[in-house]
Scaffold this motif. Structure first.
Motif, mmCIF file in Angstrom:
data_model
loop_
_atom_site.group_PDB
_atom_site.id
_atom_site.type_symbol
_atom_site.label_atom_id
_atom_site.label_comp_id
_atom_site.label_asym_id
_atom_site.label_seq_id
_atom_site.Cartn_x
_atom_site.Cartn_y
_atom_site.Cartn_z
ATOM 1 N N LYS A 336 0.815 -1.213 0.000
ATOM 2 C CA LYS A 336 0.000 0.000 0.000
ATOM 3 C C LYS A 336 0.852 1.269 0.000
ATOM 4 O O LYS A 336 0.586 2.215 -0.738
ATOM 5 C CB LYS A 336 -0.922 -0.015 1.228
ATOM 6 C CG LYS A 336 -1.955 1.100 1.259
ATOM 7 C CD LYS A 336 -3.067 0.853 0.264
ATOM 8 C CE LYS A 336 -4.189 1.859 0.440
ATOM 9 N NZ LYS A 336 -5.200 1.745 -0.637
ATOM 10 N N HIS A 337 1.834 1.321 0.886
ATOM 11 C CA HIS A 337 2.796 2.433 0.961
ATOM 12 C C HIS A 337 2.113 3.805 1.041
ATOM 13 O O HIS A 337 2.411 4.732 0.266
ATOM 14 C CB HIS A 337 3.759 2.416 -0.233
ATOM 15 C CG HIS A 337 4.713 1.264 -0.219
ATOM 16 N ND1 HIS A 337 5.197 0.673 -1.366
ATOM 17 C CD2 HIS A 337 5.283 0.571 0.810
ATOM 18 C CE1 HIS A 337 6.015 -0.319 -1.058
ATOM 19 N NE2 HIS A 337 6.086 -0.401 0.262
ATOM 20 N N VAL A 338 1.190 3.930 1.985
ATOM 21 C CA VAL A 338 0.502 5.209 2.195
ATOM 22 C C VAL A 338 1.509 6.285 2.601
ATOM 23 O O VAL A 338 2.400 6.056 3.423
ATOM 24 C CB VAL A 338 -0.586 5.061 3.281
ATOM 25 C CG1 VAL A 338 -1.164 6.425 3.665
ATOM 26 C CG2 VAL A 338 -1.686 4.133 2.788
ATOM 27 N N GLY A 339 1.374 7.467 1.980
ATOM 28 C CA GLY A 339 2.269 8.569 2.296
ATOM 29 C C GLY A 339 3.406 8.731 1.325
ATOM 30 O O GLY A 339 4.180 9.703 1.431
ATOM 31 N N PHE A 340 3.511 7.818 0.375
ATOM 32 C CA PHE A 340 4.571 7.910 -0.617
ATOM 33 C C PHE A 340 3.982 8.177 -1.996
ATOM 34 O O PHE A 340 2.756 8.203 -2.173
ATOM 35 C CB PHE A 340 5.415 6.628 -0.626
ATOM 36 C CG PHE A 340 6.183 6.412 0.643
ATOM 37 C CD1 PHE A 340 7.387 7.058 0.855
ATOM 38 C CD2 PHE A 340 5.682 5.587 1.639
ATOM 39 C CE1 PHE A 340 8.104 6.869 2.030
ATOM 40 C CE2 PHE A 340 6.383 5.392 2.815
ATOM 41 C CZ PHE A 340 7.602 6.035 3.019
#
Length: 605
Positions: A336-340
């Motif tokens: 998911k890598h939320v914030g990137f």
């Protein structure tokens, strides 16, 4: 008034030309509807017809099987992995809550038989093409391609459904009495003999040099492809599921014809081994060879080679592949890598099981169950993974593993494959992490791991490998061990795979060779499991070996997805899988059985 037979031909052709194409060679769709006679009046239309026969080739970059496209549920329906998403049909298989009335069951039966019929139509009519448009020698090759594709689709059918109906050169007359359209299943051995003979015939008129190299048409059928799939078919026929399997004693046609042989024949293994040896003698190393990315460090060479063999399109190891097509896999396997940046964000919903994580060897070539493996089950160490820029605190279970582990698995707090900004992208799958359950209930790992193999990290449509030389080496070793267990070629070919992977070979100073047929059998199976992980092989292996009832049932574990910190690393029960005896074969679609009282249903369905 157009007769029904003629109308169905025309409708069939129209349907062909509206099939989703496969890119490059297959990316050819006319802008109008043609009559059957129109096809053969031009080179472009004839080639379009052939291209659409190719279009039924499976797309292994689209693993979210939802009754459309050419993807399959094979990876997550084995003990390798699991999908978070309920719509993936693998979840039905893993709970044995599927039925012969499900639309997904009919998908392959319908699509492959449609492709088979179109191939037969092409073979019977391609000579009508205007010789001023296409020279006869080219038509001869095109007919061989269609014949090989027809055999290939039959191979796909028999490994999914078991014995099927072999139509041969018949194009069913839809104007005839319905009773003439009812056909019984052929025996499994008859299916195999037909497929093998068709591959043999096609071989004569195909090129040796892959057409993607000679003509820029990636993915075309070659002599190597047909010889390799002939060998694959014979290996399937020799395997326990179809070689003397008494569990199918009641699988008979209405006339009493036995569909699966009840007598074990060890000679089938010899026939399979000989077919693999014939392929190797003719094509290796002249046409195909193991892919290697040279590096001074054997470990790094193993990592780079086993990673990029799947991504460098049509490299020297690929025997057959599908050309550029839709690629859901990148999203499914990118956390998911939320914030990137959006370029590194994905669904991350295709998770590796703890069972598969534990299957990888240690860097010293030993399984984690070996007392000398140096495996540590708890605690943390500073460790630099081969894809990382520095050492990081890493759960000890994931340190010191073989290169293929780091190719195949994204684990918690690991360095991501692509770094689009100056800020490091570290995948955190703990509950509150950038890829944890606090971020999403659907786009999240179901196991605490995510499948990493076969992804670039940055996405994009590309070709996918369907059969590579590593499969053939391991097939050959397996077949040899079953009928000539003292043959030195057995470990020789297993060791070629291990050497390329950057781990010690059996019989070396670092690693003793397995002793005895059963020990070697298990060594071969362990090697296949790791080398061919997430390549849609394990599902069919466990079934043809008749071990799926053990490997794909019972408790499955992963990390503690509801926790942060050290608690995340606690081994946690994720699900209890169920596998019934009927699940070794897919059922014949129920509506087909209802329409045709000669079509015997599979055992248990």
């Amino acid at each position: 008034m157009i007769k029904m037979k003629k109308l169905l031909y025309i409708l069939g052709v129209a349907a062909l030309f509206t099939t989703v194409s496969c890119g490059k060679y297959l990316d050819q769709i006319p802008d109008n509807i043609l009559t059957a006679d129109d096809i053969w009046k031009s080179k472009n239309r004839t080639e379009n017809f052939l291209a659409n026969i190719y279009s039924a080739i499976p797309n292994e970059l689209a693993q979210r099987f939802v009754n459309n496209g050419n993807s399959g549920p094979w990876n997550a329906a084995s003990d390798e992995s699991k999908y978070t998403w309920d719509f993936n049909y693998a979840n039905n298989l893993n709970s044995s809550v599927w039925a012969n009335t499900n639309s997904q069951i009919a998908h392959y039966w319908r699509e492959y038989y449609r492709a088979i019929r179109n191939a037969t139509y092409f073979i019977k009519n391609a000579d009508r093409t205007d010789p001023g448009e296409i020279e006869p020698t080219l038509i001869t090759r095109y007919k061989a391609e269609a014949r090989a594709l027809r055999a290939y689709y039959y191979f796909q059918l028999i490994r999914i459904y078991g014995p099927v109906v072999v139509l041969g050169e018949d194009l069913l007359d839809f104007e005839a009495d319905i009773s003439t359209l009812k056909l019984p299943r052929n025996s499994f051995d008859e299916c195999v003999n037909y497929i093998v003979s068709e591959f043999d015939i096609a071989y004569n008129d195909l090129p040796v040099v892959p057409q993607q190299i000679r003509e820029g048409g990636a993915g075309r059928i070659t002599k190597g492809m047909v010889k390799a799939y002939k060998a694959e078919t014979l290996l399937l026929a020799a395997s326990p599921l179809f070689n003397g399997n008494r569990d199918y004693a009641d699988l008979k046609n209405t006339d009493g014809k036995q569909l699966i042989s009840q007598t074990y024949d060890v000679n089938k293994w010899k026939i399979a081994a000989d077919a693999h040896k014939a392929f190797l003698d003719e094509f290796v190393p002249g046409v195909y060879d193991l892919y290697v990315r040279a590096n001074a460090d054997p470990f790094m060479q193993g990592y780079l080679s086993t990673r990029y063999v799947m991504m460098e399109e049509f490299n020297k190891e690929w025997i057959f592949g599908r050309t550029v097509s839709g690629n859901n896999m990148e999203y499914d396997r990118r956390p998911k890598h939320v914030g990137f940046a959006s370029s590194v964000q994905g669904g991350g919903a295709h998770g590796v099981t703890q069972t598969m994580v534990d299957a990888y060897f240690m860097a010293n070539g030993k399984p984690i169950t070996d007392p000398g493996s140096e495996y540590v089950a708890s605690g943390f160490s500073n460790f630099q993974a081969p894809f990382d820029t520095k050492a990081r605190s890493t759960f000890n279970q994931w340190t010191g593993r073989e290169p293929r582990f780091y190719v195949g698995v994204t684990y918690n707090r690991s360095f991501w494959l692509s770094q689009p900004t100056s800020t490091e992208v570290i995948t955190i799958m703990e509950y509150s992490g950038n890829s944890g359950r606090i971020q999403s209930l659907s786009d999240v790992t179901p196991t605490g791991y995510v499948v990493r193999k076969s992804i670039t990290g940055s996405g994009g449509d590309r070709a996918s490998s369907l059969l590579r030389l590593a499969n053939i080496y391991l097939n050959y070793a397996e077949a040899l061990n079953e009928y000539a267990p003292d043959n030195p070629d057995i470990l020789r070919y297993v060791n070629l795979i291990r050497k390329r992977a950057g781990i010690p070979e059996y019989g070396s100073e670092q690693l003793a060779a397995p002793v005895g047929q059963e020990a070697v059998r298990q060594a071969i199976r362990m090697e296949r499991r790791v080398e061919l992980a997430f390549e849609s092989v394990r599902y069919f292996d466990t079934r043809r070996w008749k071990i799926a009832a053990q490997t794909n049932s019972g408790n499955f574990y992963g990390m503690n997805l509801q926790a942060n910190g050290d608690a995340f690393y606690e081994k946690t029960l994720l699900e209890v899988r169920k596998f019934l005896p009927r699940d070794y074969l897919w059922p014949i679609p129920n509506n087909e059985v209802l329409k045709n009282d000669l079509l015997k249903q599979n055992t248990g369905w």
